[in-house]
Every structure is written in structure tokens, then in C-alpha cells.
Scaffold this motif. Structure first.
Motif, PDB file in Angstrom:
ATOM      1  N   PRO A  52     -63.198  -2.979  95.168  1.00 52.48           N
ATOM      2  CA  PRO A  52     -64.087  -2.709  96.377  1.00 52.48           C
ATOM      3  C   PRO A  52     -64.583  -4.190  96.933  1.00 52.48           C
ATOM      4  O   PRO A  52     -64.719  -5.126  96.231  1.00 52.48           O
ATOM      5  CB  PRO A  52     -65.320  -2.317  95.699  1.00 52.48           C
ATOM      6  N   GLY A  53     -64.565  -4.171  98.279  1.00 52.56           N
ATOM      7  CA  GLY A  53     -64.883  -5.550  98.883  1.00 52.56           C
ATOM      8  C   GLY A  53     -63.690  -6.243  99.097  1.00 52.56           C
ATOM      9  O   GLY A  53     -63.860  -7.406  99.460  1.00 52.56           O
ATOM     10  N   GLY A  54     -62.454  -5.846  98.653  1.00 51.33           N
ATOM     11  CA  GLY A  54     -61.449  -6.920  98.651  1.00 51.33           C
ATOM     12  C   GLY A  54     -60.596  -6.577  99.927  1.00 51.33           C
ATOM     13  O   GLY A  54     -61.257  -5.828 101.115  1.00 51.33           O
ATOM     14  N   PRO A  55     -59.482  -7.128 100.123  1.00 50.70           N
ATOM     15  CA  PRO A  55     -58.443  -6.966 101.067  1.00 50.70           C
ATOM     16  C   PRO A  55     -58.360  -5.790 101.946  1.00 50.70           C
ATOM     17  O   PRO A  55     -58.364  -5.567 103.089  1.00 50.70           O
ATOM     18  CB  PRO A  55     -57.236  -7.709 100.740  1.00 50.70           C
ATOM     19  N   LEU A  56     -58.263  -4.610 100.826  1.00 49.05           N
ATOM     20  CA  LEU A  56     -57.888  -3.134 101.473  1.00 49.05           C
ATOM     21  C   LEU A  56     -59.100  -2.789 102.136  1.00 49.05           C
ATOM     22  O   LEU A  56     -58.874  -2.152 103.325  1.00 49.05           O
ATOM     23  CB  LEU A  56     -57.554  -2.384 100.550  1.00 49.05           C
ATOM     24  N   ASP A  57     -60.463  -3.218 101.987  1.00 46.61           N
ATOM     25  CA  ASP A  57     -61.735  -2.585 102.577  1.00 46.61           C
ATOM     26  C   ASP A  57     -61.493  -3.649 103.659  1.00 46.61           C
ATOM     27  O   ASP A  57     -61.913  -2.941 104.915  1.00 46.61           O
ATOM     28  CB  ASP A  57     -62.829  -3.148 101.652  1.00 46.61           C
ATOM     29  N   ALA A  58     -61.240  -4.614 103.919  1.00 45.82           N
ATOM     30  CA  ALA A  58     -61.152  -5.634 105.035  1.00 45.82           C
ATOM     31  C   ALA A  58     -60.031  -5.077 105.885  1.00 45.82           C
ATOM     32  O   ALA A  58     -60.212  -5.057 107.375  1.00 45.82           O
ATOM     33  CB  ALA A  58     -60.585  -7.014 104.653  1.00 45.82           C
ATOM     34  N   VAL A  59     -59.067  -4.701 105.807  1.00 48.24           N
ATOM     35  CA  VAL A  59     -57.977  -3.817 106.546  1.00 48.24           C
ATOM     36  C   VAL A  59     -58.589  -2.704 107.103  1.00 48.24           C
ATOM     37  O   VAL A  59     -58.450  -2.470 108.559  1.00 48.24           O
ATOM     38  CB  VAL A  59     -56.738  -3.653 105.564  1.00 48.24           C
ATOM     39  N   ALA A  60     -59.267  -1.987 106.446  1.00 54.04           N
ATOM     40  CA  ALA A  60     -59.457  -0.543 106.682  1.00 54.04           C
ATOM     41  C   ALA A  60     -60.645  -0.900 107.910  1.00 54.04           C
ATOM     42  O   ALA A  60     -60.664  -0.140 108.943  1.00 54.04           O
ATOM     43  CB  ALA A  60     -60.300   0.312 105.734  1.00 54.04           C
TER      44      ALA A  60
END
Length: 785
Positions: A543-551
Motif C-alpha cells: 500500500p502506498g507503493g509504486p503500484l498505487d502511484a501508477v494507478a
């Protein structure tokens, strides 16, 4: 009474010969035996380490059924046209060679087994970046992959590989070979040409003569069709079958040359000596029965016969005729009224000693670890025994007194004995001995050593050139130098492979090697797979990592993030070698995994782009690692050759001692005179080889072992009749030596380096023993103890 008993002996031997004829007829007509042409039969078997032997066999077997063809031209369309013409010819003989077919479907199938494990399949560089790079780096990498047209291959949907990790792993796997798909063909290129690569698999064994006679002409026909379709094209072909076929053709030609040449020499010399066809027929009869006996016994013992055994056996002609010639020469000079059986009885002690000495010489070959040489030893020793028995059982009844007359050659040659110098304890003899020591010493000081196994075979130049060119184009690893990795389980083996690769990576960076091929490249250890899954989850999907930033950057909601995370981190059973080996993509790499052997799991790490200069560094790379062994089969076999060269040198010395002990009861104080000519000839032969710039190898020493058996025959002949007024033994020595020189001289012309070394040594040594033997005869002593 003696003649009557001998007739019974002759009939018994006739029954044995009839059995030999029947067995040989069965072998050649019914069973249709085919000589073995596998050059590996000459190499030592690694019996103490089955895993090591299996690894080498695995590597060789993977290569020997393959034929690799490259059809190239400056223009790709010309290369394709030539390749199509090549394949059209192969298609006319279905079942002989199987080609690899490439299509979009097969390329898609290639990726399928790995995509469900994509999170655990990372390159070493990606793993290092996950540990060191910031979340912002991975966010930008994902967005670049999504929007950039130059971000590399897109394998599946974006959510299957949002950060390009699996794409990077696939690209690294593709770097293990320069071959690429193009227009439904395999493509590789250099600065001059673009090539179509055609890997072909043979159905029949590469060392089968039937396969060679089928495959090689078909490949040549296909090559001609390709050049006709595109005259500027170049066709490169490599495969074990081509080398085996070339070796078979060479061996067959040499066997014919040596055999026919030896027979022709025997016929001519016998004719000029006796001026009669009967001695020729008798000598050929003894030799023929010797060959029949050798072939039958070898087949019964070993279940096969090697082609090189037959080539070497052709030289048997030069030795097997000694016994017949010795009897015939004595029959020529004996009283016409003397009973032939009584003559044989008088000659029997000398004949027995000559047979024993020759068999001891050939038996020396059997002390080596080479199966092929053991076959040669049995073939030759058995042939001598059968030829000797033919002389002893039949000649007294077939040659009676007064039936032989000497020709001009025999009279003139016999007269030369009276003028031959004799060694005495005087100034001229001592001066000659001193000169001999100086010259021989100079030759010995220049005598080098060469135990390199590669010196035992000289394939045609065009095959070597094609193999080198193909190796450079395909960046293919060598099958004889690699790392063998062992462990108690498959998991331990994979972990040890990974540790070894970390030691090899600096050598790749320093361009000492081009790369490595290993099972762990495709199937990481379970420990590594679990660690990488955890690393990806922590660094990219938390949570709060690169995948969230990409989304957030692409306006996707939390449901998309949850679905993507669940899709990537779905529970998976780790990929295992067993699972991978069942898939089509594993086919080129199956030879790297040995599986379980005697409770031990093992694998091979093969090396690409390896130079000879890197060998010491590679050897050091595996030092101190549990279960990791550097295997250099060339160096290992060369070391064995060197060790057995030294060992056989001591065997030769021991054989001289054994022969002296066997001779002493008959010749007493003159026993040394029987052995001395051969001993001096041996020393002189090594000196001549040194002065000629030859390097000593095992086959020179083996020839010296045989020289002992041949040369002692001459000493026995002369010592049995020490009176120089009797030229009978000198005539027998001359005929025997001349025929031996002829047969082994032809062997010295062989294109096979091992046979050449053997023949050259025998040629020089036999000639010297012939010339020296009268010098050591004690003319004053005409009695035996």
C-alpha cells in the motif's frame, strides 16, 4: 608313427578352422555385422565416478544426433530461397532428418509455461534494482512501459507485467543465443551474410554406418540444390555424423591400402625367395586363418568390432607371417630326406619362444584403459596364435623335402651374412658405441612430449572450418568443458548453480567468457523464487507503493489496484525442473539437467564464448564450492594419456625383464644377445624421433612394446642357428623384417595421427633391429644348455 600322430592333430585343427569358417559366414551373411566407427571407443571410461561419466555422455549425446545447417547470403531473400531448396530435398526422404518448425503459435506456446510464475522470474540486475532503487524509479518505469513505443516487448496485458520485469527476464533469456525468429524461420547474421538456421535431428545413431551412408549423401544433395537456387549462397554444415563418416571413409581406405600392400609385399618377396606359388599360398593360409580366429574371438568377447581394430589388425600380416616363413626357410635348407614332422619338432622351441614374445608385446596394449586398444590387443594376439597353430599343425604335412628351391634373391641375400660386422670388445666397437651414445643422447634431449587428445584425430579441413564458423555465429558452448554441479536434492543443486553464477558474472563483465547456460537461468531455486515474490510484493505492491502511484497516474481506482495485486500475487506452486522439462521450451536445455544418479542430483553449467586463456580463471571459479566441479574432458583425457604413456614405459622395461627370464633356460649366458638388438633399436628409434622433431606420445610407447615382440623373434631365429655358415635364420629374419617394415610402413602413412605414430615407430625400430641382430650373434657358441 610321428607322421600318423601329426595327421590326427592336423584333422583336429581342420575341424577348428571349419568352425571358424562357419562362424564368420554367420557373422557376415546372417547377422551382417557392421564395424563400429565411434571414436569415443578409443577413450578411457570413467568408471570410478558415474555422475561425471553420465554428464559427459549427456553432453555428447545431445550433440551427436544433431546436424546444424546454416544457409546464408548477403540478401535475406536469397538466403530464404536457398534454404527452401535445401528443405525441399530433405522432404523427399521423410524420417531421415527431422527439422524444427517455427510459427507464431509455437512462439506463443514458448511463453505460456512461464507467465504464471512471472513474479518469481527476475534477472539479477532487476533484483538488485528492486533492493536499491526508489519507488519513483519503478513508477516511471511502469508509465514508460505503458506509453512508450520503444519500451521493449509487451507480453500480454499491462496488468500481467506492469513494471516490465517479466519482459526483461524474457529478453535476458533470449540473449543466451543470437538466433532470432524471422519470417517463420530462424535467423542469425554476421557482417557479411544473413543466415537461415536449420537445426536437424537424426533418427539413427550418428556412428551407424547405415546412417552415415544415408544422411551424408542426402545433405550433399540438399547443399547442391541450395547453391543452384542461389549461386552466391554459402552452406555451413556441422554434425558428429559428418566427422564419423569422414573417419569411416579414411579408415576403410587405409585398411584396404595397408592390407593389400602388405599382402602384395609378402607375395612378391616370397616369390623371389622360393620361386614357387606353394609358399605364398601357405603363408596366406596361415594369415587368413589368423584373421578368421581374431574376428570370431573378438566378436564373442566384446559383441562388436571397431573399424580401427580392423585397420590395426591389417598390420598383423607383417607379424603373423614370421612363423610360416621361419619354417619354410628351414625346410628350404634342410636335408630333403629329413622328415618334416621331425623338422618341426627341432624348430618347435624357437617357434614357441617367438610366439610367446610377440604375444607379450601385443598384450601390453591390453594394460591400457582404452577399450579400443584392448580390442586391438585381443585381435592381434589371437590372430598370432591361430596363425602359429596353422603352421604347426598343417605345414609339415603340406611341405615335404625337396619341394622348395631357393631363388637368386635368397642366395645373394644369404651370402651377405658372412660379411656382416659383429660386436666385439675392441676399439672399433667401443668407438661406434660411444658415437651411438652421443647421437642417441642428442636425439633424446630434443624429444618432446605431446599427450593432447586432440592430436589423435585430424578431421578434413572443411569440417573444421565449418565447425569454427558455426560456433562463432551461434555462440555455442563446448560440450567438453563445463561445470558439474551436484547436491542431495534438486533444490540444493539449483542453489549451488546460483552461487556459481555469481562467481562467473565478473568473468562475463571482463569479457573472459560470453555467458553461461544453466537450468537455474530458467528455473530458479525455490528459495530464490520465494524471496523474489516477497521482494516484489514489498517493493512494488505494498500500500502506498509504486503500484498505487501508477494507478493514480492512469486514473484507475483502488479496485483495479486490488485486482492487479491479487492477479500478480495469486498463490502459485514454485516452478520446478521437473515441470519445466515437460514443456516444449525446455528442449534445447534438457541436456543441462542430469536428474538423480545413484541418489545424487546433478546438473551442468555450460559456458559460451570461452577462450583458452580463461581456463585457469574458470578452474579457480569453482574452487572451494561444495558440489561444484570444473570438468575439462580434453585436459582429463590428455592427462590419462600422459599417465599411461609413463606407465607403459615401465611396462616395456618390465617386459624386457620377463622376456629375458623366459629366454634364460634355453640360451643361458647368451639370452642377452637375443634381446640386445631390439633394446638398442628401441633406444635408437627414440633418438631418431627426437632428431626428427617428433613429440613422444602413448602410441609411440605402445609401438615400442610391440617392437619388443617382433625384434626378439629375430634374435631367437639367429640364436637358434648361430653358425654363420648357415644363412637360413638370416633369410627368415630378412623376409619377416621386410614384410613387417612394409606393413607398418604403410601404417605410418595413415592420416590418423595415432596410427601414424605407431607405424612410424615400428618402421624405424624394425629396420634397426633387422640390421643389428647379426651383430650380436655369438658365432663361436653353437650349443644350447
Amino acid at each position: 608313427m610321428e607322421v600318423k600322430r601329426h595327421k590326427w592333430l592336423a584333422w583336429i585343427w581342420a575341424l577348428v578352422v571349419c568352425a571358424l569358417l562357419g562362424h564368420n559366414a554367420y557373422l557376415w551373411i546372417v547377422q551382417r555385422i557392421v564395424p563400429d566407427t565411434d571414436i569415443l571407443a578409443l577413450l578411457p571410461v570413467q568408471e570410478r565416478d558415474r555422475v561425471l561419466q553420465e554428464s559427459f555422455t549427456h553432453m555428447v549425446d545431445a550433440a551427436q544426433q544433431r546436424v546444424i545447417v546454416l544457409v546464408g547470403a548477403a540478401d535475406w531473400n536469397d538466403a530464404r530461397r536457398a534454404a527452401d531448396a535445401y528443405n525441399a530435398v530433405l522432404a523427399t526422404r521423410p524420417g531421415v532428418l527431422e527439422a524444427v518448425k517455427l510459427s507464431d503459435e509455437t512462439q506463443g506456446d514458448w511463453l505460456a509455461p512461464f507467465q504464471k510464475h512471472s513474479v518469481a522470474l527476475l534477472t539479477a540486475q532487476q533484483e538488485a534494482q528492486l533492493r536499491s532503487e526508489s519507488p519513483q524509479f519503478w513508477t516511471e518505469a511502469a508509465l514508460a512501459k505503458l506509453y512508450s513505443a520503444f519500451s521493449g516487448p509487451k507480453l500480454g496485458a499491462f496488468r500481467d507485467d506492469p513494471f516490465g520485469l517479466f519482459s526483461g527476464w524474457v529478453q535476458e533469456r533470449a540473449q543466451e543465443t543470437p538466433v532470432r525468429p524471422r519470417d517463420d524461420k530462424l535467423f542469425v547474421a554476421d557482417a557479411e551474410r544473413q543466415y537461415v538456421l536449420m537445426p536437424l535431428t537424426m533418427r539413427a545413431p550418428a556412428f551407424s554406418m547405415t546412417a552415415q551412408q544415408t544422411v551424408v549423401p542426402l545433405l550433399e544433395q540438399a547443399r547442391q540444390a541450395a547453391l543452384k537456387a542461389a549461386p552466391q549462397a554459402r552452406v555451413i554444415t556441422a554434425g558428429v555424423v559428418l566427422h564419423a563418416s569422414a573417419a569411416s571413409s579414411q579408415a576403410e581406405g587405409e585398411m584396404s591400402t595397408i592390407g593389400v600392400g602388405s599382402l602384395a609385399g609378402i607375395v612378391l618377396l616370397t616369390w623371389f625367395t622360393f620361386r614357387s606359388l606353394r609358399p605364398i599360398a601357405l603363408v596366406l593360409l596361415s594369415i587368413g586363418i589368423g584373421f578368421l580366429g581374431s574376428l570370431s574371438v573378438c566378436w564373442l568377447l566384446f559383441g562388436r568390432i571397431h573399424l580401427l581394430t580392423l585397420v590395426f589388425g591389417a598390420s598383423l600380416i607383417g607379424v603373423a607371417q614370421d612363423y610360416g616363413i621361419y619354417y619354410l626357410c628351414n625346410r628350404l635348407s634342410a636335408d630333403p630326406g629329413e622328415n618334416s614332422v621331425r623338422l618341426l619338432k627341432r624348430l618347435l622351441p624357437g617357434l614357441c619362444l617367438t610366439l610367446l614374445a610377440a604375444v607379450i608385446g601385443y598384450t601390453g596394449l591390453g594394460f591400457t584403459p582404452f577399450p579400443g586398444l584392448r580390442h586391438m590387443a585381443v585381435f592381434s594376439a589371437v590372430g598370432l596364435v591361430f596363425a602359429w597353430l596353422t603352421v604347426a599343425c598343417w605345414f609339415p604335412l603340406l611341405v615335404s623335402g625337396g619341394t622348395l628351391k631357393s631363388g637368386a634373391l635368397a642366395r645373394r641375400y644369404g651370402a651377405a651374412l658372412a660379411h656382416w660386422p659383429r660386436a666385439r670388445m675392441n676399439a672399433p666397437t667401443l668407438a661406434i658405441a660411444a658415437l651411438f651414445v652421443l647421437v642417441a643422447g642428442a636425439g633424446w634431449s630434443r624429444l618432446g612430449v605431446n599427450d593432447d587428445i586432440r592430436s589423435l584425430q585430424t578431421p578434413p579441413r572443411h569440417l573444421i572450418e565449418d565447425q569454427i564458423k558455426l560456433g562463432k555465429l551461434l555462440d555455442a558452448p563446448t560440450p567438453v568443458q563445463y561445470f558439474l554441479v551436484r547436491g542431495a536434492s534438486a533444490e540444493v543443486v539449483l542453489q549451488r548453480e546460483e552461487a556459481l553464477k555469481r562467481r562467473l558474472d565478473p568473468l562475463i563483465a571482463a569479457r573472459r567468457i560470453g555467458g553461461y547456460q544453466a537450468m537455474s537461468n530458467w528455473v530458479p531455486s525455490i528459495r530464490t523464487q520465494l524471496e523474489r515474490r516477497a521482494l516484489v510484493e514489498t517493493k512494488l505492491l505494498s500500500p502506498g507503493g509504486p503500484l498505487d502511484a501508477v494507478a493514480k497516474a492512469i486514473d484507475e481506482d483502488s479496485a483495479w489496484v486490488a485486482a492487479t495485486r491479487a492477479h500478480l500475487m495469486a498463490p502459485r506452486t514454485p516452478l520446478t525442473p521437473g515441470e519445466f522439462l515437460k514443456t516444449p521450451p525446455s528442449e534445447p536445455w534438457r541436456h543441462l539437467w542430469l536428474g538423480e544418479i545413484d541418489g545424487v542430483h546433478a546438473s551442468i553449467v555450460a559456458l559460451r564464448g570461452m577462450s583458452m586463456a580463461a581456463l585457469p580463471e574458470l578452474r579457480r571459479a569453482g574452487e572451494g564450492m561444495d558440489g561444484v566441479q570444473w570438468v575439462d574432458k580434453v585436459a582429463e583425457i590428455s592427462s590419462v594419456l600422459g599417465r599411461y604413456r609413463q606407465y607403459m614405459g615401465w611396462v616395456v622395461l618390465a617386459a624386457y625383464a620377463v622376456v629375458l627370464v623366459l629366454l634364460y633356460p634355453r640360451y643361458r649366458g647368451n639370452a642377452w644377445r637375443v634381446v640386445a638388438p631390439t633394446a638398442v633399436a628401441t633406444i635408437a628409434t627414440l633418438g631418431v624421433l627426437g632428431l626428427a622433431g617428433q613429440s613422444l606420445q602413448l602410441f609411440h610407447v605402445l609401438a615400442l612394446m610391440l617392437l619388443l615382440g617382433v625384434g626378439v623373434d629375430y634374435g631367437i631365429f639367429m640364436q637358434e642357428h648361430p653358425d654363420r655358415r648357415d644363412s637360413t635364420p638370416w633369410l627368415a629374419v630378412g623376409l619377416s623384417a621386410a614384410n613387417t617394415i612394409l606393413s607398418f610402413g604403410l601404417l605410418g602413412l595413415s592420416g590418423t595421427p595415432a596410427l601414424h605414430a605407431f607405424g612410424l615407430t615400428m618402421l624405424i625400430g624394425t629396420a634397426l633391429a633387422w640390421l643389428l641382430v647379426p651383430c650380436f650373434t655369438n658365432a663361436k657358441d653353437t650349443n644350447h644348455a
